[in-house]
Design a protein around this motif. Structure first.
Motif, PDB file in Angstrom:
ATOM      1  N   GLY A   1       3.999  13.158   1.928  1.00  0.00           N
ATOM      2  CA  GLY A   1       2.565  13.418   1.901  1.00  0.00           C
ATOM      3  C   GLY A   1       2.260  14.812   1.412  1.00  0.00           C
ATOM      4  N   LYS A   2       1.066  15.257   1.720  1.00  0.00           N
ATOM      5  CA  LYS A   2       0.610  16.592   1.317  1.00  0.00           C
ATOM      6  C   LYS A   2       0.475  17.462   2.563  1.00  0.00           C
ATOM      7  N   LEU A   3       0.792  18.731   2.399  1.00  0.00           N
ATOM      8  CA  LEU A   3       0.810  19.676   3.506  1.00  0.00           C
ATOM      9  C   LEU A   3      -0.264  20.743   3.318  1.00  0.00           C
ATOM     10  N   ILE A   4      -1.021  20.967   4.379  1.00  0.00           N
ATOM     11  CA  ILE A   4      -2.089  21.969   4.403  1.00  0.00           C
ATOM     12  C   ILE A   4      -1.693  23.058   5.394  1.00  0.00           C
TER      13      ILE A   4
ATOM     14  N   GLU B   1       9.114   9.207  13.330  1.00  0.00           N
ATOM     15  CA  GLU B   1       8.439   7.995  13.818  1.00  0.00           C
ATOM     16  C   GLU B   1       7.007   7.914  13.287  1.00  0.00           C
ATOM     17  N   CYS B   2       6.299   9.023  13.348  1.00  0.00           N
ATOM     18  CA  CYS B   2       4.911   9.047  12.871  1.00  0.00           C
ATOM     19  C   CYS B   2       4.832   8.750  11.376  1.00  0.00           C
ATOM     20  N   ILE B   3       5.783   9.262  10.628  1.00  0.00           N
ATOM     21  CA  ILE B   3       5.814   9.015   9.185  1.00  0.00           C
ATOM     22  C   ILE B   3       6.117   7.537   8.918  1.00  0.00           C
ATOM     23  N   LYS B   4       7.094   7.006   9.614  1.00  0.00           N
ATOM     24  CA  LYS B   4       7.510   5.618   9.405  1.00  0.00           C
ATOM     25  C   LYS B   4       6.416   4.631   9.812  1.00  0.00           C
ATOM     26  N   ASP B   5       5.708   4.928  10.889  1.00  0.00           N
ATOM     27  CA  ASP B   5       4.762   3.977  11.483  1.00  0.00           C
ATOM     28  C   ASP B   5       3.351   4.033  10.909  1.00  0.00           C
ATOM     29  N   ASN B   6       3.073   4.959  10.015  1.00  0.00           N
ATOM     30  CA  ASN B   6       1.701   5.134   9.532  1.00  0.00           C
ATOM     31  C   ASN B   6       1.628   5.160   8.019  1.00  0.00           C
ATOM     32  N   MET B   7       0.571   4.545   7.508  1.00  0.00           N
ATOM     33  CA  MET B   7       0.334   4.524   6.067  1.00  0.00           C
ATOM     34  C   MET B   7      -0.707   5.566   5.649  1.00  0.00           C
ATOM     35  N   LYS B   8      -1.695   5.788   6.513  1.00  0.00           N
ATOM     36  CA  LYS B   8      -2.806   6.669   6.170  1.00  0.00           C
ATOM     37  C   LYS B   8      -3.166   7.473   7.424  1.00  0.00           C
TER      38      LYS B   8
ATOM     39  N   LEU C   1     -11.197  16.929   9.666  1.00  0.00           N
ATOM     40  CA  LEU C   1     -10.829  16.511   8.316  1.00  0.00           C
ATOM     41  C   LEU C   1     -10.428  15.034   8.289  1.00  0.00           C
ATOM     42  N   ALA C   2      -9.694  14.592   9.287  1.00  0.00           N
ATOM     43  CA  ALA C   2      -9.298  13.179   9.361  1.00  0.00           C
ATOM     44  C   ALA C   2     -10.536  12.291   9.397  1.00  0.00           C
ATOM     45  N   LYS C   3     -11.520  12.691  10.190  1.00  0.00           N
ATOM     46  CA  LYS C   3     -12.761  11.916  10.288  1.00  0.00           C
ATOM     47  C   LYS C   3     -13.478  11.875   8.938  1.00  0.00           C
ATOM     48  N   GLU C   4     -13.561  13.024   8.289  1.00  0.00           N
ATOM     49  CA  GLU C   4     -14.223  13.119   6.978  1.00  0.00           C
ATOM     50  C   GLU C   4     -13.545  12.227   5.935  1.00  0.00           C
ATOM     51  N   LEU C   5     -12.230  12.114   6.022  1.00  0.00           N
ATOM     52  CA  LEU C   5     -11.458  11.373   5.026  1.00  0.00           C
ATOM     53  C   LEU C   5     -11.212   9.917   5.418  1.00  0.00           C
ATOM     54  N   GLY C   6     -11.586   9.550   6.645  1.00  0.00           N
ATOM     55  CA  GLY C   6     -11.335   8.190   7.112  1.00  0.00           C
ATOM     56  C   GLY C   6      -9.872   7.942   7.438  1.00  0.00           C
ATOM     57  N   TYR C   7      -9.205   8.966   7.911  1.00  0.00           N
ATOM     58  CA  TYR C   7      -7.789   8.889   8.276  1.00  0.00           C
ATOM     59  C   TYR C   7      -7.628   8.774   9.785  1.00  0.00           C
ATOM     60  N   TYR C   8      -6.536   8.176  10.211  1.00  0.00           N
ATOM     61  CA  TYR C   8      -6.133   8.151  11.610  1.00  0.00           C
ATOM     62  C   TYR C   8      -5.569   9.535  11.923  1.00  0.00           C
ATOM     63  N   PHE C   9      -5.889  10.099  13.090  1.00  0.00           N
ATOM     64  CA  PHE C   9      -5.420  11.440  13.449  1.00  0.00           C
ATOM     65  C   PHE C   9      -4.313  11.383  14.496  1.00  0.00           C
ATOM     66  N   ILE C  10      -3.250  12.138  14.267  1.00  0.00           N
ATOM     67  CA  ILE C  10      -2.151  12.242  15.230  1.00  0.00           C
ATOM     68  C   ILE C  10      -1.861  13.719  15.466  1.00  0.00           C
TER      69      ILE C  10
ATOM     70  N   GLU D   1       0.837  -1.210   0.000  1.00  0.00           N
ATOM     71  CA  GLU D   1       0.000   0.000   0.000  1.00  0.00           C
ATOM     72  C   GLU D   1       0.869   1.257   0.000  1.00  0.00           C
ATOM     73  N   GLU D   2       0.444   2.239  -0.783  1.00  0.00           N
ATOM     74  CA  GLU D   2       1.166   3.500  -0.863  1.00  0.00           C
ATOM     75  C   GLU D   2       0.849   4.354   0.370  1.00  0.00           C
ATOM     76  N   LYS D   3       1.889   5.038   0.876  1.00  0.00           N
ATOM     77  CA  LYS D   3       1.674   5.939   2.003  1.00  0.00           C
ATOM     78  C   LYS D   3       0.769   7.083   1.573  1.00  0.00           C
ATOM     79  N   LYS D   4      -0.220   7.369   2.404  1.00  0.00           N
ATOM     80  CA  LYS D   4      -1.096   8.511   2.155  1.00  0.00           C
ATOM     81  C   LYS D   4      -1.142   9.322   3.438  1.00  0.00           C
ATOM     82  N   LEU D   5      -0.160  10.178   3.579  1.00  0.00           N
ATOM     83  CA  LEU D   5      -0.076  10.999   4.779  1.00  0.00           C
ATOM     84  C   LEU D   5      -0.469  12.434   4.454  1.00  0.00           C
TER      85      LEU D   5
END
Length: 174
Positions: free
Chosen positions: A99-102, A69-76, A24-33, A2-6
């Motif tokens: 990933g993409k930055l907002i 660590e957060c980047i390494k340990d998470n895919m989405k 936004l994380a909830k809307e997109l189905g992402y894990y929030f950190i 799976e491709e990283k989607k951060l």
């Protein structure tokens, strides 16, 4: 594999990175950190206490390690950074490579209004007199916007339209 989607959300302290990031994380189905919470939990102390204890230089090293660590340990995941995170140790380059930055953009005056009653929780402004706080915010924001303005998406932090922002993010991650 799976491709990283951060996704990363940045901006000045008090701009709403955690509040809007969670929505936004909830809307997109992402894990929030929340990176600050991640660091505080690792060190079993508040960011303000840790910052005071180790100083800014050491704190920025801790912050970069936590980001890695957060980047390494998470895919989405949707990661809310600290206000200074993009501005130190090539963190901006690291985030953009993974990933993409907002950026939640706000004026110094709007930030001052939001931060005025919460300054005790903010290590960089907690000891500032009220009259010097706006000038400090304005000065620091100018130096940090050089980094923030490199975000993939820049949106108004005062009036965030979650649906519109979600649609904009989807264009970038599709």
């Amino acid at each position: 594999m799976e491709e990283k989607k951060l996704l990363f959300i940045c901006g000045f302290m008090g701009c709403g990175k955690t509040t809007q990031g969670k929505k936004l994380a909830k809307e997109l189905g992402y894990y929030f950190i929340d990176l600050d919470d991640y660091i505080a939990n690792q060190h079993d102390k508040t960011i303000t206490d840790l910052f005071q204890e180790v100083g800014e230089d050491e704190f920025r090293k801790i912050e970069t390690k936590a980001l890695e660590e957060c980047i390494k340990d998470n895919m989405k995941a949707f990661i809310a950074t600290g206000g200074g995170t993009p501005c130190f140790n090539d963190n901006l380059k690291l985030m953009k490579a993974n990933g993409k930055l907002i950026y939640l953009k706000m004026s110094p005056e709007a930030l001052y209004q939001r931060l005025f009653n919460a300054k005790q929780d903010r290590p960089l402004i907690k000891d500032k007199a009220d009259e010097e706080m706006l000038l400090y915010i304005d000065t620091l924001l100018k130096t940090r916007e050089v980094f923030y303005n490199q975000a993939d998406i820049i949106t108004n932090g005062v009036t965030v339209d979650i649906e519109a922002l979600k649609n904009e993010v989807l264009k970038h991650i599709a």
